[in-house]
Scaffold this motif. Sequence first.
Motif, PDB file in Angstrom:
ATOM      1  N   PHE A   1       0.843  -1.201   0.000  1.00 49.61           N
ATOM      2  CA  PHE A   1       0.000   0.000   0.000  1.00 49.61           C
ATOM      3  C   PHE A   1       0.878   1.250   0.000  1.00 49.61           C
ATOM      4  CE2 PHE A   1      -2.511   3.404   1.721  1.00 49.61           C
ATOM      5  CZ  PHE A   1      -3.810   3.162   1.306  1.00 49.61           C
ATOM      6  N   VAL A   2       0.616   2.169  -0.935  1.00 56.38           N
ATOM      7  CA  VAL A   2       1.380   3.423  -1.017  1.00 56.38           C
ATOM      8  C   VAL A   2       0.433   4.612  -1.062  1.00 56.38           C
ATOM      9  CG1 VAL A   2       3.280   2.289  -2.239  1.00 56.38           C
ATOM     10  CG2 VAL A   2       1.478   3.434  -3.552  1.00 56.38           C
ATOM     11  N   GLN A   3       0.981   5.771  -0.732  1.00 53.97           N
ATOM     12  CA  GLN A   3       0.268   7.044  -0.852  1.00 53.97           C
ATOM     13  C   GLN A   3       1.228   8.075  -1.431  1.00 53.97           C
ATOM     14  OE1 GLN A   3      -0.985   7.225   3.322  1.00 53.97           O
ATOM     15  NE2 GLN A   3      -3.125   7.048   2.693  1.00 53.97           N
ATOM     16  N   PRO A   4       0.725   9.210  -1.946  1.00 48.70           N
ATOM     17  CA  PRO A   4       1.625  10.233  -2.496  1.00 48.70           C
ATOM     18  C   PRO A   4       2.723  10.611  -1.500  1.00 48.70           C
ATOM     19  CG  PRO A   4      -0.642  10.759  -3.036  1.00 48.70           C
ATOM     20  CD  PRO A   4      -0.698   9.573  -2.110  1.00 48.70           C
ATOM     21  N   GLY A   5       3.958  10.701  -2.006  1.00 45.42           N
ATOM     22  CA  GLY A   5       5.099  10.985  -1.153  1.00 45.42           C
ATOM     23  C   GLY A   5       5.693   9.742  -0.532  1.00 45.42           C
ATOM     24  N   PHE A   6       5.281   8.552  -1.021  1.00 46.05           N
ATOM     25  CA  PHE A   6       5.768   7.297  -0.445  1.00 46.05           C
ATOM     26  C   PHE A   6       7.281   7.159  -0.627  1.00 46.05           C
ATOM     27  CE2 PHE A   6       5.000   6.148  -4.872  1.00 46.05           C
ATOM     28  CZ  PHE A   6       6.067   5.327  -5.183  1.00 46.05           C
ATOM     29  N   SER A   7       7.872   6.319   0.199  1.00 50.22           N
ATOM     30  CA  SER A   7       9.309   6.043   0.119  1.00 50.22           C
ATOM     31  C   SER A   7       9.574   5.035  -1.000  1.00 50.22           C
ATOM     32  CB  SER A   7       9.821   5.487   1.456  1.00 50.22           C
ATOM     33  OG  SER A   7      11.127   4.961   1.309  1.00 50.22           O
ATOM     34  N   ASP A   8      10.137   5.503  -2.109  1.00 46.51           N
ATOM     35  CA  ASP A   8      10.436   4.562  -3.199  1.00 46.51           C
ATOM     36  C   ASP A   8      11.554   3.601  -2.797  1.00 46.51           C
ATOM     37  OD1 ASP A   8      12.705   6.233  -3.484  1.00 46.51           O
ATOM     38  OD2 ASP A   8      11.728   7.397  -5.047  1.00 46.51           O
ATOM     39  N   PHE A   9      12.364   4.000  -1.826  1.00 52.38           N
ATOM     40  CA  PHE A   9      13.407   3.113  -1.312  1.00 52.38           C
ATOM     41  C   PHE A   9      12.774   1.873  -0.685  1.00 52.38           C
ATOM     42  CE2 PHE A   9      16.300   1.733   2.079  1.00 52.38           C
ATOM     43  CZ  PHE A   9      17.508   1.651   1.399  1.00 52.38           C
ATOM     44  N   GLU A  10      11.738   2.078   0.142  1.00 50.13           N
ATOM     45  CA  GLU A  10      11.065   0.951   0.784  1.00 50.13           C
ATOM     46  C   GLU A  10      10.298   0.104  -0.228  1.00 50.13           C
ATOM     47  OE1 GLU A  10      10.516   2.872   5.260  1.00 50.13           O
ATOM     48  OE2 GLU A  10       8.751   2.665   3.964  1.00 50.13           O
ATOM     49  N   LEU A  11       9.607   0.763  -1.155  1.00 51.87           N
ATOM     50  CA  LEU A  11       8.839   0.019  -2.159  1.00 51.87           C
ATOM     51  C   LEU A  11       9.766  -0.865  -2.990  1.00 51.87           C
ATOM     52  CD1 LEU A  11       6.224  -0.588  -3.727  1.00 51.87           C
ATOM     53  CD2 LEU A  11       6.743   1.392  -5.170  1.00 51.87           C
TER      54      LEU A  11
ATOM     55  N   THR B   1       3.021   9.548  -7.048  1.00 56.08           N
ATOM     56  CA  THR B   1       4.384  10.088  -7.066  1.00 56.08           C
ATOM     57  C   THR B   1       5.061   9.849  -5.721  1.00 56.08           C
ATOM     58  OG1 THR B   1       3.649  11.833  -8.581  1.00 56.08           O
ATOM     59  CG2 THR B   1       5.792  12.130  -7.525  1.00 56.08           C
ATOM     60  N   SER B   2       6.305   9.370  -5.776  1.00 53.95           N
ATOM     61  CA  SER B   2       7.062   9.086  -4.558  1.00 53.95           C
ATOM     62  C   SER B   2       7.720  10.350  -4.010  1.00 53.95           C
ATOM     63  CB  SER B   2       8.145   8.043  -4.845  1.00 53.95           C
ATOM     64  OG  SER B   2       9.231   8.645  -5.543  1.00 53.95           O
ATOM     65  N   ASN B   3       8.479  10.190  -2.932  1.00 57.21           N
ATOM     66  CA  ASN B   3       9.182  11.322  -2.336  1.00 57.21           C
ATOM     67  C   ASN B   3      10.324  11.830  -3.209  1.00 57.21           C
ATOM     68  OD1 ASN B   3      10.807   9.090  -2.005  1.00 57.21           O
ATOM     69  ND2 ASN B   3      11.083   9.325   0.192  1.00 57.21           N
ATOM     70  N   SER B   4      10.675  11.092  -4.260  1.00 55.93           N
ATOM     71  CA  SER B   4      11.717  11.567  -5.172  1.00 55.93           C
ATOM     72  C   SER B   4      11.211  11.618  -6.617  1.00 55.93           C
ATOM     73  CB  SER B   4      12.962  10.671  -5.082  1.00 55.93           C
ATOM     74  OG  SER B   4      12.659   9.347  -5.473  1.00 55.93           O
ATOM     75  N   GLU B   5       9.898  11.828  -6.758  1.00 54.08           N
ATOM     76  CA  GLU B   5       9.247  12.026  -8.056  1.00 54.08           C
ATOM     77  C   GLU B   5       9.168  10.755  -8.911  1.00 54.08           C
ATOM     78  OE1 GLU B   5       7.755  14.964  -8.535  1.00 54.08           O
ATOM     79  OE2 GLU B   5       8.556  15.473  -6.567  1.00 54.08           O
ATOM     80  N   LEU B   6       9.404   9.583  -8.322  1.00 52.20           N
ATOM     81  CA  LEU B   6       9.197   8.333  -9.047  1.00 52.20           C
ATOM     82  C   LEU B   6       7.702   8.050  -9.138  1.00 52.20           C
ATOM     83  CD1 LEU B   6      10.595   5.645 -10.175  1.00 52.20           C
ATOM     84  CD2 LEU B   6      10.099   4.708  -7.914  1.00 52.20           C
ATOM     85  N   LEU B   7       7.247   7.582 -10.293  1.00 53.43           N
ATOM     86  CA  LEU B   7       5.832   7.283 -10.485  1.00 53.43           C
ATOM     87  C   LEU B   7       5.596   5.781 -10.442  1.00 53.43           C
ATOM     88  CD1 LEU B   7       4.893   9.693 -13.423  1.00 53.43           C
ATOM     89  CD2 LEU B   7       4.179   9.895 -11.040  1.00 53.43           C
ATOM     90  N   VAL B   8       4.514   5.389  -9.767  1.00 54.63           N
ATOM     91  CA  VAL B   8       4.113   3.984  -9.755  1.00 54.63           C
ATOM     92  C   VAL B   8       2.595   3.937  -9.949  1.00 54.63           C
ATOM     93  CG1 VAL B   8       3.748   3.903  -7.246  1.00 54.63           C
ATOM     94  CG2 VAL B   8       4.277   1.806  -8.490  1.00 54.63           C
ATOM     95  N   ARG B   9       2.145   2.932 -10.678  1.00 51.90           N
ATOM     96  CA  ARG B   9       0.707   2.793 -10.905  1.00 51.90           C
ATOM     97  C   ARG B   9       0.120   1.895  -9.811  1.00 51.90           C
ATOM     98  NH1 ARG B   9      -2.395   4.023 -15.046  1.00 51.90           N
ATOM     99  NH2 ARG B   9      -0.596   4.328 -16.418  1.00 51.90           N
ATOM    100  N   ALA B  10      -0.875   2.417  -9.100  1.00 50.79           N
ATOM    101  CA  ALA B  10      -1.465   1.695  -7.972  1.00 50.79           C
ATOM    102  C   ALA B  10      -2.913   1.312  -8.267  1.00 50.79           C
ATOM    103  CB  ALA B  10      -1.415   2.555  -6.709  1.00 50.79           C
ATOM    104  N   GLU B  11      -3.268   0.099  -7.871  1.00 49.48           N
ATOM    105  CA  GLU B  11      -4.643  -0.370  -7.988  1.00 49.48           C
ATOM    106  C   GLU B  11      -5.476   0.246  -6.859  1.00 49.48           C
ATOM    107  OE1 GLU B  11      -4.504  -4.599  -7.734  1.00 49.48           O
ATOM    108  OE2 GLU B  11      -2.921  -4.786  -9.247  1.00 49.48           O
TER     109      GLU B  11
END
Length: 328
Positions: free
Chosen positions: A25-35, A67-77
């Motif tokens: 589960f992610v939300q805007p500003g998520f840690s892309d490092f953890e994901l 969008t992650s905390n470093s502007e990485l984009l991920v598509r979430a269901e």
Amino acid sequence: MQNAIWNTGFLERIATGDPAAVEIFVQPGFSDFELSAIIQVLQTANDVCNMDRFSWHVTSDQPGLITSNSELLVRAEPTIGDEYLKDCLIVVGGQGVSASGWINRVRAMQRLKRPAILLSDAATKYIKTSATLSGPVTTHWRDIGILHETGDYPTLTNHLVENNNGILTCAGQSHTQEIVIGLLSAILNPQDCAELSNTLILENVRGFQRDQPAGLSKSPNFFEKRLQNAIALMEGNVETPLRIAFLAGEIGVSTRQLERLFMFYLGKSPAKFYKHIRLKHAQALIVDTQMPLIDVALASGFSTSSSLANSYRQEFGTTPNKARNRKN
């Protein structure tokens, strides 16, 4: 210990070769490092087993491109309340984490005796928003001190992971790979776990009850031992700063020797470095809490809010009030 996280029915089903499904589960500003750490472990585990033992699904209460905390984009269901739950839920930390988007899913997982893992900022948010905590909890060490400063959390520990009836609060960040391997160790055989950690170049997977390192002084690879001891004393005495001469005596060097150590390794005098530590502590309280600035000042070793503001402006180029307003 990790086996107790999964219910017996799940382990029996997985033993037949069925893949385990993980919701991330992610939300805007998520840690892309953890994901990326979560996905890397699951993907590598499938490679090690030479079959799809695990599947994963990235979800959010704000579906689409996140969008992650470093502007990485991920598509979430999309998530729908507490429906369509997987075998395991992992909530990724991040700057804008909001418990309202995932707390119902976490509670539903707990009722079904399926593990729900809250990483770093998500663990902190859970601790803050849970009115009563009946069991042990933890989070990233940078937030542990802030939580103790701002509230009463008697069950808060410095461990890497705490399991409270199926809700696992965790340090997250660089420990993310290790906790996922710990979860999978109930499913994979020891040989596969060893190969998994070796493939990821993890020399040692720390147990959940290990304490977190906390502060610069816990990085022995970067600091000379006497310097490490001096920094540890500084970090342990933020509210009431110690005199530099006293610090030197405590680690067995002269004041002049201490000055040379700090200038050689850090390029700063002990006094300036000590102030930097105190200002970093103040910054965390300013940005992450609503403590009155005078209380922040006193908790960081400054006698007045104006003296804090002057030092803060010199260090960070802005005022405490502006820093707090920007965060909000």
